[in-house]
Scaffold this active site. Structure first.
Site, PDB file in Angstrom:
ATOM      1  N   GLU A  54       1.041  -0.996   0.279  1.00  0.00           N
ATOM      2  CA  GLU A  54       0.098  -0.026   0.043  1.00  0.00           C
ATOM      3  C   GLU A  54       0.491   1.212  -0.186  1.00  0.00           C
ATOM      4  O   GLU A  54       1.768   1.095   0.944  1.00  0.00           O
ATOM      5  CB  GLU A  54      -1.010   0.237   1.321  1.00  0.00           C
ATOM      6  CG  GLU A  54      -1.876   1.125   1.620  1.00  0.00           C
ATOM      7  CD  GLU A  54      -2.847   1.182   2.081  1.00  0.00           C
ATOM      8  OE1 GLU A  54      -3.069   1.915   2.962  1.00  0.00           O
ATOM      9  OE2 GLU A  54      -3.159   0.008   3.188  1.00  0.00           O
ATOM     10  N   GLU A  86      -3.511  10.600   3.607  1.00  0.00           N
ATOM     11  CA  GLU A  86      -5.031  11.100   4.302  1.00  0.00           C
ATOM     12  C   GLU A  86      -4.972  11.420   4.943  1.00  0.00           C
ATOM     13  O   GLU A  86      -4.226  12.820   5.711  1.00  0.00           O
ATOM     14  CB  GLU A  86      -4.807   9.599   5.791  1.00  0.00           C
ATOM     15  CG  GLU A  86      -5.253   8.100   4.884  1.00  0.00           C
ATOM     16  CD  GLU A  86      -5.243   7.151   6.227  1.00  0.00           C
ATOM     17  OE1 GLU A  86      -6.812   6.612   5.462  1.00  0.00           O
ATOM     18  OE2 GLU A  86      -4.827   7.179   7.048  1.00  0.00           O
TER      19      GLU A  86
END
Length: 396
Positions: A120, A124
């Protein structure tokens, strides 16, 4: 900006309650034979101000609207988590996202690249934090370490649109804000490459509630507190996204095929082209140490814009498709590699959840070391949580 000082008890509580949500994948090719990954194999620009498109699929329970600001991700209650994801994969590439994050304490806006074996790379934004954005990565669902998150200053990401980019090759991952490099992760620095994100990934965009009433205490503190739904709706606008699939240096990629018993390395994945051949006899250099070699090897250098839902025009190098538009115009996409040193570097990944979900580089911006807990609660969207929780516990 809310305080980053959390109690050890709170962050450990958050970490322990989220471990099961950090390592989900529908089919892990390192454990069994899984379906091949459909390749994007080109450059695509999605203009969300023009409406929906075929590249992204909505997760269950997701309803989006579209306006002049882009795709509208709306949260009115804590159980809502609007999310879209690409059904096609990229095998190294560059992504530029224009987004205005959702406001609201406890509300999280996410931009995630995620693979079937739990690699990943992500960005964010916390709705209550108007001073910074978080970058993160992990490899193979590894939750044993806690030092791979970073924080980067940005003014009012909930009040204005900024461009956030990820440039991902077999040698490095670089994060950019408004064209300025703010971080670099090198292959060797991720446990000698064993935890470096290197397998084909989907793109996931979405918002969710970390400050929900039933969230663990550590998660709520990381998110800045409980979400006050009397202030709803909480809205994020995803304006546009440009995705370039480097396809591990192979032209006309159609599928990415994992070898039986794959060790999760990029070398264990074959690129199948549109004519049915594979990359066995093809040089697959995807990155270089200079701007010249980067532009001429792994990265596309010319593109043509066209309607994504109907046709794609191909040049001698690659194709660029602009979704939800009807005009065709020649463009240029020759990303230039930066030689500047990164502002921050993290060596190892921590965790993952998976439920719903320029080229001109100036000097890297200042990057702050992580201290907050990145406690992603929504199952299966971001791997940003466990490591930061453990880091805070360790520091405190």
């Amino acid at each position: 900006m809310f305080s980053k000082l959390l109690s050890t008890t709170a962050v450990v509580l958050a970490a322990t309650q989220m471990v099961s949500a950090q390592t989900f994948t529908a089919c892990n090719p390192m454990e069994k034979k899984c379906p091949d990954n459909d390749a994007l194999g080109t450059t695509v620009t999605v203009d969300f101000t023009k409406g929906a498109n075929d590249l992204f699929k909505s997760a269950d329970g997701t309803t989006l609207t579209y306006d002049g600001n882009g795709a509208v991700f709306t949260i009115n209650k804590e159980t809502e988590a609007p999310t879209i994801f690409s059904e096609k994969y990229i095998f190294f590439g560059k992504i530029d996202l224009e987004v205005q994050a959702a406001p609201g304490t406890g509300v999280v806006t996410s931009f995630v690249l995620q693979s079937d074996d739990l690699d990943e790379i992500d960005w964010e934004w916390l709705g209550g934090d108007k001073a910074q954005v978080q970058s993160n990565y992990f490899g193979k669902g590894d939750t044993t370490t806690y030092d791979r998150g970073a924080y980067h200053p940005i003014d009012n990401p909930q009040d204005s649109v900024h461009t956030y980019s990820i440039d991902w090759t077999k040698d490095y991952v670089r994060w950019f804000i408004n064209g300025n490099q703010v971080r670099e992760l090198k292959y060797a620095d991720a446990k000698g490459g064993t935890r470096f994100p290197q397998t084909p990934m989907q793109i996931k965009l979405g918002t969710w509630v970390a400050g929900r009433s039933d969230a663990p205490e550590g998660t709520v503190q990381w998110a800045g507190g409980k979400t006050d739904f009397s202030q709803a709706p909480f809205i994020a606008h995803y304006k546009s996204i440009k995705i370039t699939d480097y396809s591990n240096g192979v032209q006309n990629a159609d599928k990415y095929v994992w070898a039986d018993g794959s060790d999760g390395s990029y070398q264990s994945i074959k690129v199948i082209t549109g004519d049915g051949s594979d990359d066995s006899d093809t040089t697959t250099t995807t990155s270089a140490t200079s701007a010249t070699s980067t532009a001429s090897t792994a990265k596309p250098t010319k593109s043509v814009t066209s309607d994504a839902t109907s046709s794609t025009k191909t040049s001698t190098k690659t194709t660029e498709t602009t979704l939800s538009t009807s005009t065709v115009s020649p463009t240029s996409s020759a990303p230039v590699s930066s030689s500047s040193s990164p502002a921050s570097e993290s060596a190892t990944p921590t965790g993952n959840d998976d439920a719903a979900a320029s080229s001109g580089i100036s000097a890297p911006a200042e990057t702050t070391a992580p201290v907050q807990t990145d406690a992603a609660l929504k199952t299966g969207f971001s791997g940003a949580a466990l490591g930061a929780c453990l880091l805070a516990a360790f520091l405190l």
